[in-house]
Design a protein around this motif. Structure first.
Motif, short mmCIF file in Angstrom:
data_model
loop_
_atom_site.label_atom_id
_atom_site.label_comp_id
_atom_site.label_asym_id
_atom_site.label_seq_id
_atom_site.Cartn_x
_atom_site.Cartn_y
_atom_site.Cartn_z
N GLY A 48 1.21 -1.27 -0.40
CA GLY A 48 0.08 -0.10 0.28
C GLY A 48 0.84 1.47 -0.45
N ALA A 49 2.19 1.17 0.93
CA ALA A 49 2.92 2.92 1.11
C ALA A 49 3.53 2.71 -0.74
CB ALA A 49 3.84 2.13 2.33
N ALA A 50 3.87 1.87 -1.31
CA ALA A 50 4.99 1.34 -3.01
C ALA A 50 4.24 2.23 -3.28
CB ALA A 50 5.42 0.25 -2.50
N LEU A 51 2.71 2.23 -3.37
CA LEU A 51 1.25 2.19 -4.48
C LEU A 51 1.03 3.78 -3.79
CD1 LEU A 51 -0.69 -0.90 -4.25
CD2 LEU A 51 0.31 0.16 -6.43
N MET A 52 0.76 4.00 -2.62
CA MET A 52 0.77 5.69 -2.75
C MET A 52 1.87 5.98 -3.06
SD MET A 52 -1.03 5.70 1.34
CE MET A 52 0.03 6.72 1.44
N VAL A 53 3.35 5.78 -2.76
CA VAL A 53 4.63 6.46 -2.86
C VAL A 53 4.94 6.20 -4.55
CG1 VAL A 53 6.92 6.37 -3.57
CG2 VAL A 53 6.14 6.15 -0.74
N ALA A 54 4.54 5.29 -5.23
CA ALA A 54 4.33 5.22 -7.12
C ALA A 54 3.56 6.82 -7.94
CB ALA A 54 4.41 4.07 -7.20
N LEU A 55 1.82 6.08 -6.93
CA LEU A 55 1.09 7.61 -7.67
C LEU A 55 0.87 8.98 -7.47
CD1 LEU A 55 -1.80 4.72 -7.27
CD2 LEU A 55 -0.50 5.86 -9.42
N TRP A 56 1.49 9.53 -6.39
CA TRP A 56 1.55 10.30 -5.29
C TRP A 56 2.82 11.00 -5.68
CZ3 TRP A 56 -1.74 9.42 -0.55
CH2 TRP A 56 -3.38 8.85 -1.19
N ILE A 57 3.92 10.23 -5.39
CA ILE A 57 5.40 11.08 -5.63
C ILE A 57 5.74 11.01 -7.00
CG2 ILE A 57 7.40 10.82 -3.74
CD1 ILE A 57 5.80 10.62 -1.57
N VAL A 58 5.97 9.78 -6.83
CA VAL A 58 6.72 9.26 -8.47
C VAL A 58 6.04 9.91 -9.45
CG1 VAL A 58 7.85 8.09 -9.96
CG2 VAL A 58 7.73 7.73 -7.66
N ASP A 59 4.27 9.60 -9.66
CA ASP A 59 3.85 10.20 -10.57
C ASP A 59 3.62 9.77 -11.96
OD1 ASP A 59 1.25 12.05 -11.27
OD2 ASP A 59 2.78 12.96 -11.85
N VAL A 60 3.76 7.65 -11.58
CA VAL A 60 3.65 7.20 -12.68
C VAL A 60 2.35 7.32 -13.15
CG1 VAL A 60 5.38 5.77 -11.69
CG2 VAL A 60 2.99 5.42 -10.91
N ASP A 61 2.58 6.97 -13.99
CA ASP A 61 0.72 7.00 -15.19
C ASP A 61 -0.02 5.91 -14.17
OD1 ASP A 61 -1.04 6.61 -16.72
OD2 ASP A 61 0.02 6.18 -18.35
N PRO A 62 -1.38 5.52 -13.57
CA PRO A 62 -1.99 4.75 -13.60
C PRO A 62 -1.91 3.78 -14.64
CG PRO A 62 -2.61 7.00 -12.77
CD PRO A 62 -1.82 6.99 -13.86
N ALA A 63 -2.25 4.68 -15.38
CA ALA A 63 -2.74 2.98 -16.71
C ALA A 63 -1.56 1.72 -16.81
CB ALA A 63 -3.18 3.58 -17.98
N GLY A 64 0.22 1.90 -16.76
CA GLY A 64 1.40 1.62 -17.02
C GLY A 64 1.24 0.22 -15.23
N LEU A 65 1.10 1.46 -14.43
CA LEU A 65 1.25 0.29 -12.79
C LEU A 65 0.19 -0.37 -12.76
CD1 LEU A 65 2.31 0.68 -10.11
CD2 LEU A 65 0.69 2.06 -9.24
N LEU A 66 -0.74 -0.37 -13.39
CA LEU A 66 -1.97 -1.24 -13.70
C LEU A 66 -1.09 -2.48 -15.00
CD1 LEU A 66 -5.07 0.45 -13.90
CD2 LEU A 66 -4.33 -1.20 -12.22
#
Length: 128
Positions: free
Chosen positions: A89-107
């Motif tokens: 959960g923490a890694a997903l939050m960091v990826a989405l909010w701090i690193v600002d990756v594309d959510p589609a790429g994450l999925l």
């Protein structure tokens, strides 16, 4: 129950086939992400794939212990599971909010193990 040996070879082979299929799909998805999309998509795919592959490995170990295929460590299993979910959960939050990756790429990255399971199952059916 567990007889003092490591996880039985046929169970290791199944998990290994899934990890190999998922890792190949992950590498292809990252390459396609770099070639056809932007850096945020490819980085999202890389982070999502890394998270799901680590989670799969940890889940496979806990499952093997639960089924009696590996030495039981009940207190450690609960701690690892709690840490795994919290860390994910923490890694997903960091990826989405701090690193600002594309959510589609994450999925896409998070999907590589599921697709890897399907590929490994299909190959197992083809091979007989």
């Amino acid at each position: 129950m567990h007889d003092g040996k490591d996880v039985e070879p046929e169970h290791q082979a199944g998990a290994r086939a899934i990890v190999i299929a998922a890792a190949v799909l992950w590498a292809v998805a990252i390459g396609v992400g770099f070639a056809l999309s932007d850096l945020d998509f490819a980085v999202g795919t890389a982070i999502g794939g890394a998270l799901v592959l680590v989670n799969f490995q940890l889940m496979a170990r806990v499952t093997a212990r639960t089924l009696g295929l590996a030495p039981p460590k009940p207190q450690l299993g609960a701690v690892i599971t709690a840490l795994r979910w919290t860390g994910t959960g923490a890694a997903l939050m960091v990826a989405l909010w701090i690193v600002d990756v594309d959510p589609a790429g994450l999925l896409v990255g998070l999907s590589v193990v599921v697709v890897g399971i399907l590929v490994a199952a299909a190959l197992g059916l083809v091979r007989g």
